[in-house]
Scaffold this active site. Structure first.
Site, PDB file in Angstrom:
ATOM      1  N   GLU A 291     -56.899  68.274 -25.262  1.00 33.61           N
ATOM      2  CA  GLU A 291     -56.411  69.489 -24.619  1.00 33.61           C
ATOM      3  C   GLU A 291     -57.564  70.483 -24.515  1.00 33.61           C
ATOM      4  OE1 GLU A 291     -53.542  69.765 -23.325  1.00 33.61           O
ATOM      5  OE2 GLU A 291     -52.429  68.125 -24.257  1.00 33.61           O
TER       6      GLU A 291
ATOM      7  N   ASP B 253     -37.220  61.313 -14.712  1.00 39.73           N
ATOM      8  CA  ASP B 253     -37.402  62.404 -15.677  1.00 39.73           C
ATOM      9  C   ASP B 253     -38.419  63.416 -15.175  1.00 39.73           C
ATOM     10  OD1 ASP B 253     -36.856  63.640 -18.233  1.00 39.73           O
ATOM     11  OD2 ASP B 253     -38.824  62.933 -18.890  1.00 39.73           O
TER      12      ASP B 253
END
Length: 204
Positions: free
Chosen positions: A126, A151
Site C-alpha cells: 500500500e 460482487d
C-alpha cells in the site's frame, strides 16, 4: 530501501499471489524489477504494444462477464477488463488461498469487517502518502470469476464512495480518478496505469 528490496524479492521468489503484484509497485520498484527480469518496465507490466497470447487469452476469458458489469456500471467494457488485468497481472498473479488455489478475486477487493464470505490473507503493498509499505491484508475469495464480477459490480454501484465513477462511459481517467478518490486504490499512478492498459486493449 530495505523494505523495497524485501518486497520485490518476495515477489520474485514466490510469484504466487502471496506477494504484491508488479502492478502495485511504484515506479522505482517497477524499474528495478524490470531490470532484474531482463526486460523493460513496460513489458514487465504488460502495459504497451500488442497483446501477447497470454494477455489475449485473459481478455477473452472474462470479456462476457466484463460486458455485463460494464453495462451495469455505465462504463466501457475495456475499462473493466483493464481493471482486472491490472489487479491480477493479466491473470498470471492471482490472489491465492492458503492451499494455493485461486481466490478468483479479480479486483483485489479486501475483506472488511462487514464481509461474511470466504477470505484469504496475503502480503500486499500500500502507499501511505510517503512511500510503499508492505503489510498483511485479508482479501475476499469467491467460488468463480462470475461471483467476483457480481460482487465488484455491486460494490461499485452501491457504495456512495464510488458514485462519481458510475456512467463514466469511455472516460477511463474520470472513472479511475473517482475510484481513487473513493479509496479504492492507494497507488498514486493508478489512473495512469489503468488508462494505459485500457488503451492497449482497445488498440488490439
Amino acid at each position: 530501501m530495505r523494505e523495497l528490496n524485501a518486497d520485490i524479492q518476495r515477489y520474485i521468489e514466490r510469484g504466487d499471489g502471496s506477494s504484491p503484484a508488479a502492478s502495485s509497485l511504484n515506479a522505482e520498484a517497477r524499474a528495478w524489477l524490470a531490470r532484474v527480469q531482463g526486460g523493460t518496465e513496460a513489458s514487465a507490466l504488460g502495459e504497451e504494444g500488442e497483446l501477447s497470447a497470454t494477455q489475449r487469452s485473459f481478455v477473452d476469458s472474462i470479456a462476457p462477464l466484463a460486458r455485463d458489469a460494464a453495462q451495469r456500471l455505465g462504463v466501457a467494457p475495456e475499462i473493466v477488463v483493464a481493471q482486472a488485468a491490472l489487479e491480477t497481472g493479466w491473470g498470471t498473479r492471482p490472489i491465492r488461498r492458503a492451499d494455493g488455489s485461486d481466490s478468483n478475486n479479480l479486483f483485489s477487493i479486501k475483506a472488511g469487517s462487514s464481509w461474511r464470505g470466504d477470505s484469504t490473507e496475503i502480503m500486499t503493498t500500500e502507499f501511505d502518502g510517503t512511500g510503499m509499505v508492505s503489510q498483511r491484508d485479508s482479501f475476499r475469495a469467491y467460488t468463480d470469476p462470475a461471483a467476483a464480477f457480481e460482487d465488484f459490480t455491486r460494490l461499485i454501484s452501491s457504495s456512495p464512495r464510488y458514485r462519481e465513477a458510475l456512467n463514466a462511459g469511455g472516460d477511463v481517467r474520470a472513472y479511475a480518478q473517482a475510484l481513487q478518490r473513493g479509496g479504492y486504490a492507494t497507488d498514486p499512478d493508478y489512473v495512469g496505469k489503468l488508462a494505459r492498459i485500457t488503451a492497449q486493449i482497445q488498440g488490439d
